[in-house]
Design a protein around this motif. Structure first.
Motif, PDB file in Angstrom:
ATOM      1  N   VAL B 130      11.490  53.657 -23.930  1.00  0.00           N
ATOM      2  CA  VAL B 130      11.486  52.851 -25.015  1.00  0.00           C
ATOM      3  C   VAL B 130      12.666  51.661 -24.708  1.00  0.00           C
ATOM      4  N   PHE B 131      13.800  51.935 -24.384  1.00  0.00           N
ATOM      5  CA  PHE B 131      14.634  50.966 -24.479  1.00  0.00           C
ATOM      6  C   PHE B 131      15.021  50.343 -23.066  1.00  0.00           C
ATOM      7  N   GLY B 132      14.703  51.005 -21.932  1.00  0.00           N
ATOM      8  CA  GLY B 132      15.040  50.763 -20.722  1.00  0.00           C
ATOM      9  C   GLY B 132      16.580  51.158 -20.186  1.00  0.00           C
ATOM     10  N   GLU B 133      16.928  50.964 -18.982  1.00  0.00           N
ATOM     11  CA  GLU B 133      17.954  51.330 -18.262  1.00  0.00           C
ATOM     12  C   GLU B 133      19.499  50.951 -19.029  1.00  0.00           C
ATOM     13  N   THR B 134      19.378  49.948 -19.641  1.00  0.00           N
ATOM     14  CA  THR B 134      20.608  49.485 -20.277  1.00  0.00           C
ATOM     15  C   THR B 134      20.874  50.378 -21.697  1.00  0.00           C
ATOM     16  N   ALA B 135      20.076  51.205 -21.941  1.00  0.00           N
ATOM     17  CA  ALA B 135      20.173  51.900 -23.174  1.00  0.00           C
ATOM     18  C   ALA B 135      21.200  53.093 -22.961  1.00  0.00           C
TER      19      ALA B 135
END
Lengths: 208, 182
Positions: B130-135
């Motif tokens: 859903v959000f990607g690594e930064t999440a």
């Protein structure tokens, strides 16, 4: 208390063809690449969900799309659009985030529109699920007995009333069938199913 | 008391229904953030650890997840996968802690372990799909809320076990039906 909206799709389309139609609309939606196409299809699925009588929590879905987009913006990619202090908004990250967020939200809309509690699953597990829905309805009927003050006592009394472990035969005299909204699949229903399926496939083929 | 061989099936179905009911009750409780969930629907699974055979516990778990998917209409969406993954990992972890911990771990500890495992899996899924690594930054918040909700459900379960005549009756009936089927 808000009045429950009628399921306008359910008048014409039975639960199983409806679920099948929903599943057939999913591949072109997932395969579509452009933001415009995704947004159009998500809006179409939202319309179907509203026609299905579902009350959509627009605020929740907006927050979901915005939060997904925000986390994508933290990994800058593409042309710089705006710089707000150390925070950079780039075109690639913005488009990617929006596409991902809208895809997820659209899938929920489609699922909400195509899945009905009356959908019967096959086999022994399907039968067990039918019993579960029977008991679920039975407990719901007595929900007014629950009290916030004496929650545990009232819950215990409610459960004892609905499923007494000391009775001779558990679940005696009950059919075990799911509460069923009987819908006869009409010609108009088949036509509407086919038309709805053609829309996402058509958009994907035209590469909008 | 005559015991029927399908008592196990009825008890399993009723516990599944109780999950769906508690899920509906939780929907009525106001939340400060839309993503926060108390996990009341896990209470029957936590209680079931004490007396259900593993196969019946898995059935209650599937009834809960698929039933919620049908009632909420999320069966064909990512919400279902998140719910399924979180519940499977949570029940597996709780079962291990319950069996290995024995008398040294109460229902609060068992519930806490399940909530933590579920939070970790859901963060991993959110980061991946859903959000990607930064999440990864949401992990402390998610784990923190998992600890709080795990504690609350554990305390709920302890209180219900100590006060419920219904639960004692169900446990007794289930064990009789097990003996009957041997």
């Amino acid at each position: 208390m808000r009045k429950k909206q009628p399921d306008r799709i359910g008048y014409y389309i039975a639960a199983l063809p409806r679920f099948a139609a929903g599943m057939l609309m999913l591949p072109p939606y997932l395969l579509a690449e452009g933001l415009a196409c995704k947004a159009l299809l998500a809006a179409f699925f939202a319309l179907l969900a509203v026609l299905a009588g579902k009350r959509l929590r627009w605020g929740y879905f907006l927050i979901l799309v915005l939060s997904v987009t925000f986390f994508h913006l933290l990994s800058p990619w593409g042309r710089v659009l705006v710089e707000i202090g150390p925070f950079i908004i780039t075109s690639g990250a913005l488009e990617n985030g929006l596409i991902r967020g809208i895809t997820l939200v659209g899938m929920v809309f489609l699922s909400v529109a195509s899945v009905r509690p009356e959908l019967e699953l096959p086999g022994r597990f399907g039968g067990l699920l039918g019993r579960t829905f029977y008991y679920f309805d039975s407990i719901l009927e007595g929900k007014r007995r629950l009290s916030g003050k004496n929650f545990f006592v009232s819950l215990d009394e409610l459960l004892m009333e609905r499923f007494n472990p000391d009775q001779e035969k558990l679940g005696a005299g009950e059919s075990g069938e799911k509460p069923c909204l009987e819908t006869d699949q009409t010609f108009r229903g088949w036509f509407l199913c086919a038309a709805a399926i053609l829309i996402p496939w058509g958009l994907w083929i035209l590469k909008l | 008391m005559p015991v029927r061989s399908d008592d196990r099936r009825e008890i399993t179905a009723f516990l599944g229904a109780l999950c769906l009911f508690l899920s509906a009750v939780e929907y009525l409780i106001p939340k400060p953030l839309p993503f926060l969930r108390l996990g009341l629907a896990n209470l029957p699974l936590l209680l079931g650890l004490r007396f259900l055979k593993p196969v019946d516990l898995i059935l209650v778990l599937l009834l809960k997840v698929i039933g919620q998917g049908l009632v909420n209409g999320t069966l064909a969406s990512y919400v279902f996968l998140f719910s399924l993954a979180g519940s499977v990992v949570s029940v597996f972890t709780m079962s291990m802690v319950y069996r290995l911990g024995g008398r040294h771990v109460g229902l609060v500890g068992v519930s806490l372990s399940g909530a933590l495992a579920s939070s970790l899996v859901q963060v991993a899924l959110a980061v991946t799909f859903v959000f990607g690594e930064t999440a990864r930054v949401i992990a402390p918040f998610s784990i923190g809320s998992g600890i709080v909700t795990g504690l609350i459900i554990g305390v709920f379960a302890e209180r219900f076990v100590s006060s419920s005549g219904w639960l004692k009756g169900i446990e007794r009936r289930y064990s009789i039906s097990l003996e009957d089927s041997k």
